[in-house]
Write a protein that holds these residues in place. Structure first.
Motif, PDB file in Angstrom:
ATOM      1  N   VAL A   8     -15.280   2.537   3.899  1.00 18.82           N
ATOM      2  CA  VAL A   8     -16.384   2.865   3.009  1.00 18.82           C
ATOM      3  C   VAL A   8     -17.462   1.796   3.111  1.00 18.82           C
ATOM      4  CG1 VAL A   8     -17.028   3.194   0.588  1.00 18.82           C
ATOM      5  CG2 VAL A   8     -14.842   4.074   1.425  1.00 18.82           C
ATOM      6  N   GLN A   9     -17.021   0.533   3.228  1.00 14.35           N
ATOM      7  CA  GLN A   9     -17.953  -0.582   3.339  1.00 14.35           C
ATOM      8  C   GLN A   9     -17.270  -1.702   4.103  1.00 14.35           C
ATOM      9  OE1 GLN A   9     -18.883  -2.493  -0.386  1.00 14.35           O
ATOM     10  NE2 GLN A   9     -20.885  -3.140   0.345  1.00 14.35           N
ATOM     11  N   ILE A  10     -18.024  -2.382   4.964  1.00 17.09           N
ATOM     12  CA  ILE A  10     -17.477  -3.500   5.738  1.00 17.09           C
ATOM     13  C   ILE A  10     -18.513  -4.610   5.765  1.00 17.09           C
ATOM     14  CG2 ILE A  10     -18.261  -2.551   7.936  1.00 17.09           C
ATOM     15  CD1 ILE A  10     -15.626  -3.700   9.162  1.00 17.09           C
ATOM     16  N   GLN A  11     -18.020  -5.864   5.633  1.00 20.24           N
ATOM     17  CA  GLN A  11     -18.924  -7.004   5.593  1.00 20.24           C
ATOM     18  C   GLN A  11     -18.241  -8.206   6.230  1.00 20.24           C
ATOM     19  OE1 GLN A  11     -20.064  -8.003   1.617  1.00 20.24           O
ATOM     20  NE2 GLN A  11     -21.123  -9.849   2.220  1.00 20.24           N
ATOM     21  N   ASP A  12     -18.953  -8.923   7.095  1.00 16.28           N
ATOM     22  CA  ASP A  12     -18.463 -10.165   7.687  1.00 16.28           C
ATOM     23  C   ASP A  12     -19.006 -11.323   6.867  1.00 16.28           C
ATOM     24  OD1 ASP A  12     -17.221  -8.867   9.834  1.00 16.28           O
ATOM     25  OD2 ASP A  12     -19.086  -8.820  10.964  1.00 16.28           O
ATOM     26  N   ASP A  15     -16.231 -16.147   8.665  1.00 11.99           N
ATOM     27  CA  ASP A  15     -15.045 -15.934   9.499  1.00 11.99           C
ATOM     28  C   ASP A  15     -14.022 -14.971   8.899  1.00 11.99           C
ATOM     29  OD1 ASP A  15     -16.076 -17.655  11.421  1.00 11.99           O
ATOM     30  OD2 ASP A  15     -15.116 -19.405  10.522  1.00 11.99           O
ATOM     31  N   ILE A  16     -14.404 -14.218   7.868  1.00  9.17           N
ATOM     32  CA  ILE A  16     -13.532 -13.220   7.257  1.00  9.17           C
ATOM     33  C   ILE A  16     -14.277 -11.889   7.223  1.00  9.17           C
ATOM     34  CG2 ILE A  16     -12.385 -12.491   5.123  1.00  9.17           C
ATOM     35  CD1 ILE A  16     -11.896 -15.398   4.498  1.00  9.17           C
ATOM     36  N   THR A  17     -13.578 -10.816   7.577  1.00  9.59           N
ATOM     37  CA  THR A  17     -14.137  -9.475   7.446  1.00  9.59           C
ATOM     38  C   THR A  17     -13.539  -8.836   6.204  1.00  9.59           C
ATOM     39  OG1 THR A  17     -14.397  -9.246   9.835  1.00  9.59           O
ATOM     40  CG2 THR A  17     -14.380  -7.218   8.550  1.00  9.59           C
ATOM     41  N   ILE A  18     -14.394  -8.322   5.342  1.00  8.47           N
ATOM     42  CA  ILE A  18     -13.969  -7.664   4.107  1.00  8.47           C
ATOM     43  C   ILE A  18     -14.224  -6.175   4.255  1.00  8.47           C
ATOM     44  CG2 ILE A  18     -14.344  -7.474   1.624  1.00  8.47           C
ATOM     45  CD1 ILE A  18     -15.350 -10.448   1.818  1.00  8.47           C
ATOM     46  N   ILE A  19     -13.187  -5.373   3.996  1.00  7.69           N
ATOM     47  CA  ILE A  19     -13.280  -3.919   4.169  1.00  7.69           C
ATOM     48  C   ILE A  19     -12.858  -3.227   2.883  1.00  7.69           C
ATOM     49  CG2 ILE A  19     -12.373  -1.924   5.426  1.00  7.69           C
ATOM     50  CD1 ILE A  19     -11.763  -3.858   7.761  1.00  7.69           C
ATOM     51  N   ARG A  20     -13.669  -2.278   2.430  1.00  6.23           N
ATOM     52  CA  ARG A  20     -13.261  -1.350   1.371  1.00  6.23           C
ATOM     53  C   ARG A  20     -12.831  -0.078   2.089  1.00  6.23           C
ATOM     54  NH1 ARG A  20     -17.539   0.153  -2.018  1.00  6.23           N
ATOM     55  NH2 ARG A  20     -15.966   0.962  -3.426  1.00  6.23           N
ATOM     56  N   LEU A  21     -11.563   0.324   1.885  1.00  5.36           N
ATOM     57  CA  LEU A  21     -10.942   1.396   2.666  1.00  5.36           C
ATOM     58  C   LEU A  21     -10.459   2.516   1.749  1.00  5.36           C
ATOM     59  CD1 LEU A  21     -10.041   1.956   5.659  1.00  5.36           C
ATOM     60  CD2 LEU A  21      -7.817   1.021   4.994  1.00  5.36           C
ATOM     61  N   ALA A  22     -10.989   3.730   1.963  1.00 10.78           N
ATOM     62  CA  ALA A  22     -10.530   4.918   1.231  1.00 10.78           C
ATOM     63  C   ALA A  22      -9.254   5.404   1.899  1.00 10.78           C
ATOM     64  CB  ALA A  22     -11.604   5.999   1.246  1.00 10.78           C
ATOM     65  N   VAL A  23      -8.146   5.483   1.141  1.00 15.53           N
ATOM     66  CA  VAL A  23      -6.848   5.713   1.766  1.00 15.53           C
ATOM     67  C   VAL A  23      -6.185   7.050   1.421  1.00 15.53           C
ATOM     68  CG1 VAL A  23      -6.354   3.279   2.075  1.00 15.53           C
ATOM     69  CG2 VAL A  23      -5.683   4.393  -0.053  1.00 15.53           C
ATOM     70  N   THR A  24      -6.759   7.827   0.518  1.00 16.00           N
ATOM     71  CA  THR A  24      -6.161   9.114   0.177  1.00 16.00           C
ATOM     72  C   THR A  24      -6.944  10.231   0.840  1.00 16.00           C
ATOM     73  OG1 THR A  24      -5.361   8.277  -1.930  1.00 16.00           O
ATOM     74  CG2 THR A  24      -5.514  10.661  -1.715  1.00 16.00           C
ATOM     75  N   GLY A  42     -11.294 -13.192  10.770  1.00 12.38           N
ATOM     76  CA  GLY A  42     -11.989 -12.958  12.021  1.00 12.38           C
ATOM     77  C   GLY A  42     -12.992 -11.823  11.863  1.00 12.38           C
ATOM     78  N   TYR A  43     -13.547 -11.414  12.989  1.00 12.61           N
ATOM     79  CA  TYR A  43     -14.553 -10.362  13.002  1.00 12.61           C
ATOM     80  C   TYR A  43     -14.028  -9.141  13.745  1.00 12.61           C
ATOM     81  CZ  TYR A  43     -17.625 -14.158  11.603  1.00 12.61           C
ATOM     82  OH  TYR A  43     -18.185 -15.210  10.937  1.00 12.61           O
ATOM     83  N   THR A  44     -14.571  -7.967  13.447  1.00 16.65           N
ATOM     84  CA  THR A  44     -14.185  -6.739  14.131  1.00 16.65           C
ATOM     85  C   THR A  44     -15.435  -6.005  14.597  1.00 16.65           C
ATOM     86  OG1 THR A  44     -14.282  -5.264  12.235  1.00 16.65           O
ATOM     87  CG2 THR A  44     -12.240  -6.499  12.520  1.00 16.65           C
TER      88      THR A  44
END
Length: 55
Positions: A8-12, A15-24, A42-44
């Protein structure tokens, strides 16, 4: 644990990648009302709306 979902949202940040992930998953795709927070050291190359699996 293992989750598969849509980003849903990704931010670097620092040195950390933060991800909001819809899982249902429902009949229309992934439900944005069921979100988990993922921190990755790390980065993606992932972007919003990618489908990923995290462990």
């Amino acid at each position: 644990m293992k989750y598969t979902g849509e980003i849903v949202q990704i931010q670097d940040d620092s040195d950390i990648t933060i991800i909001r992930l819809a899982v249902t998953e429902d009949s229309y795709g992934y439900n944005y009302n069921d979100i988990i927070w993922v921190e990755y050291e790390g980065y993606t190359d992932f972007i919003d709306e990618d489908i990923v699996t995290v462990y």
